[in-house]
Scaffold this motif. Sequence first.
Motif, PDB file in Angstrom:
ATOM      1  N   GLN A  53       4.395 -50.772  -1.166  1.00  0.00           N
ATOM      2  CA  GLN A  53       5.303 -51.795  -0.656  1.00  0.00           C
ATOM      3  C   GLN A  53       6.016 -52.520  -1.791  1.00  0.00           C
ATOM      4  O   GLN A  53       7.224 -52.753  -1.728  1.00  0.00           O
ATOM      5  N   ILE A  57      10.073 -52.602  -2.534  1.00  0.00           N
ATOM      6  CA  ILE A  57      10.810 -53.868  -2.645  1.00  0.00           C
ATOM      7  C   ILE A  57      11.511 -53.957  -3.996  1.00  0.00           C
ATOM      8  O   ILE A  57      12.694 -54.301  -4.071  1.00  0.00           O
ATOM      9  N   LYS A  60      14.495 -51.685  -4.074  1.00  0.00           N
ATOM     10  CA  LYS A  60      15.573 -52.207  -3.223  1.00  0.00           C
ATOM     11  C   LYS A  60      16.307 -53.333  -3.943  1.00  0.00           C
ATOM     12  O   LYS A  60      17.548 -53.373  -3.948  1.00  0.00           O
TER      13      LYS A  60
END
Length: 74
Positions: A53, A57, A60
């Motif tokens: 995760q 993130i 991104k």
Amino acid sequence: MCEKKFASVEYINEHYMNDIDLKKLAQIEHYNMNYYTEWFKNNMGVSPIECLQKLRIDKKILDQNNSGNILNKC
């Protein structure tokens, strides 16, 4: 991002955009799923899912920042 310290971490870093299951990661390190999660957390400080995760993130945010920089230069 998670460091490329173990084969399963390298796999996460290379395939973060795909679905990744714990069974596959455990197989890469030659552990059963239950032990793998504990082993990963002891070595990396986070669970494999948390690592994945965080990597998603971070990538991104990096992509958004790079897109913004390109647009600001036009």
